[in-house]
Design an enzyme around this catalytic site. Sequence first.
Site, short mmCIF file in Angstrom:
data_model
loop_
_atom_site.label_atom_id
_atom_site.label_comp_id
_atom_site.label_asym_id
_atom_site.label_seq_id
_atom_site.Cartn_x
_atom_site.Cartn_y
_atom_site.Cartn_z
N ARG A 58 14.09 6.78 63.56
CA ARG A 58 14.59 5.87 62.83
C ARG A 58 13.85 4.84 62.76
O ARG A 58 14.15 4.62 61.91
CB ARG A 58 16.46 6.34 63.52
N VAL A 60 3.00 21.08 80.94
CA VAL A 60 3.04 22.05 82.88
C VAL A 60 3.67 21.70 84.07
O VAL A 60 3.32 21.07 84.51
CB VAL A 60 2.17 22.40 83.05
N ALA A 82 6.47 18.92 84.10
CA ALA A 82 7.37 18.05 84.33
C ALA A 82 5.70 16.84 85.37
O ALA A 82 4.78 16.80 84.79
CB ALA A 82 7.99 17.90 84.80
N LEU A 125 5.17 16.90 88.09
CA LEU A 125 4.18 17.81 88.92
C LEU A 125 2.59 18.26 89.04
O LEU A 125 1.92 18.11 87.44
CB LEU A 125 4.61 19.86 89.95
N GLY A 165 20.59 18.66 80.93
CA GLY A 165 18.49 18.12 80.15
C GLY A 165 17.60 18.70 80.53
O GLY A 165 16.53 18.39 80.57
N ASP A 195 7.91 29.24 75.83
CA ASP A 195 7.52 27.97 76.27
C ASP A 195 6.19 28.41 77.59
O ASP A 195 5.61 27.47 77.94
CB ASP A 195 8.47 27.09 77.05
N LYS A 210 2.31 27.75 78.51
CA LYS A 210 2.07 26.60 79.74
C LYS A 210 1.47 27.49 79.96
O LYS A 210 -0.44 26.38 80.76
CB LYS A 210 3.59 26.62 80.39
#
Length: 814
Positions: free
Chosen positions: A508, A609, A611, A613, A664, A678, A682
């Site tokens: 926005r 891949v 998060a 890690l 989340g 997904d 990865k």
Amino acid sequence: MQVLKFGGTSVANAVNINKVVEIVTEAVKKESTVVVVSALGGVTDLLLGAASLAAAGDESFKEKLSVVEQRHLDAVKQLLPVAQQSQLLSLVKKACNEIEDICNGIYLLRELTDRSKDRIASYGEWLSSQIIAAAFNAAGVPARWQDARELIRTNSSFTTAEVDFAETNKRLRDYFGKADASLYIVPGFIATDSAGITTTLGRGGSDFTAAILAAAVEASVLEIWTDVSGMMTADPRLTSNARIIPRISYQEAMELSHFGAKVIYPPTIQPVMGKGIPVWIKNTFAPADEGTLIESVSRKGGDIVRGISSINNISLISLEGSGMIGIPGFSKRLFESLSSEKINVILITQSSSEHSICVGIDSASAARAKQAVDAAFANEISLQKVEPLQIEADLSIVALVGENMKSHPGISGRMFSAMGKNGVNVRAIAQGSSEKNISAVIATRDVRKAINVLHEEFFETTYKQVNLFITGTGNVGAKLLGQLQQQAGFLQQQLNLQVNIAGLSNSRKMLISEEGIELADWKAKLEKGQPANLQQFVEEALSRNLRNSIFVDVTASENVAAVYEQLLQKSISVVACNKVAASSAYSNYKKLKDLAREYNCQFLFETNVGAGLPIIATLNDLISSGDNIHRMQAVLSGTLNFVFNNYDGTRKFADVVKQAQDEGYTEPDPRLDLSGKDVMRKIMILAREAGHKIEMEEISNNSFMPESCMKGSVDDFYAAMAKEEAHFQQLVKKAHAAGCKLKFVASFENGKASVGLQHIDPQHDLYHLYGKDNVVLFYTDRYKEQPMVVKGAGAGAEVTASGVFADIIRASKK
């Protein structure tokens, strides 16, 4: 005797002139003093502007002259008691009438000669010095005014007159040898030729006047009083971290002043250098500041580089051709043709093959240079032995200066490496054998960036500034901003890194601030920003051309991923939480990786891949160290692992998925996770990073989701899952019956990749995987039987943000 010179800002108005009176009053107590003054700040430009308007037939020249008159009248009224004003007011009126008469003549003739320019410009210093002398006398400090035109003799090269030093020195010694006053006020800038006609000493003429006078009378010191507290390591208008240089040699000062340092002008140094007269640069508005001392010998120790300077409005002219090789005289003819047009050569470089000569000149002279050189080599051009002169415009020179650079290997390497890492292209290089100066020609648009990166490289041991342009302020983006705020102090103290948020955008609103967006209230500030426009946001990042820029994509947008190419081509590193680019067509993935290498920046996507890690980093380290990846086995969906760790048939499968979304762990559309797409992306990214060319359609997907669940909206998806509950329960029962757990596993072996739901027995490395954890097993030459394992939380805004943060740190170190 000492000589003090005060510039235009120091005498711009009555308030400032009173500061000058205070400074000089203290100086006179030590020894007799000569004060050289410039015109009131801006007056010379007003006078010459009026003359130009008059020559153009524009009667508005009178308005400028009215401003000049009023400023001088105001100064008189504010500096002198009423009883002492009359004579000086009359003098100002008379002088202003003379200026108007000259301009009227120019207006009628429509002609403005250099001689007329000198005559008009001379009134600035003449008037200011008269007023300042009167101010001293009114303050009870006896001062004698002396016209510099009676002391300094020049030739008749109007606007750039050359001093006749023999005659000038004789006059100065005769005058000051007999004089008995303790304070003299002398106008700078102005002189006369042998016929008594007024001339001027050109740019920086008042400084030059003071230096000529100091050398002639063998002054104990020359002080140049200005509006800064000395010479600085760089132009403070270009870098906020510039600092005062306490000591500098004559040669270093001349080099810096030649290359654009405006505190002092090159001719000023020459007269005093031969006499060994120390020169102080002081601040009229902060007289207690020590300032800069210019002296004979450069002090050892401290910074190797003394300062960084630049010149704008440079053009490179290049003479090249096969007919030049091995033929003597080409350089001589080139420089003779430039000399005949009075074109000053700023920089010279020639290739060792003798195929080309490249010269830097003022851009204003480029057209004349081409005409003169092409005429000089007309015969060779016609025979195609030499190409017509080539001109490159919109260039600048940046220069490192310092006598201590001599015999210090690696200075040039550090200079060009620092600029190269920030995408600053060097067009030409010059270095004298004295090693006091290393100069590089670059695009003018890159000057600010170059000055800042060089200043960081050579002067700022405290920190390096990284400028971030962040798009995406959702869950992960907001956590990232919070982490950046929390760690700001640590980064600066422990890593010498200052992270500056120069741009922030969501779907926005967008906000740009070179000075940095305060993270304490970024939400409120962003809400007041302008409407979001992705291309405009990117163009701001490109046009501002800030050093050490990193673009951070914390979105899942294809449109944002599409702009990476533009950014990488301008040496702006990209840190992507967004998987779109790395999982796009292999040709696009490879192009982005190649661009990052070509333009010396980074394209990092660790969080694509696992998060936070360090999966991709570990993979790259294995390959970089010479290992070969034979097989990879992984659970790469924190969402699916969470779902199957929490679904045992006692709760509905749809409810567990909804919990994962609410906490989340899922993509905005959970079907991307549950379909296996997904995970496919990865494992494909890992295979590509391992050196394999692979596309999405080459990956087999053994999906466990019924087709009915994959249609319609997200709400339809949840409704369909509820109807298919029996299917999901059957999956769990079969696994439990076999004594196994369900894991959605990605595999890569022998160039082929697959994903799908598998039964994992208790002896398997993937069995003990809980919550939202991810795990990757790398089987390599070195890890044949016992794999390299990377395991941990593979989903969640906090850990994903920390992975993006880590990539930012990696990018900033390159």
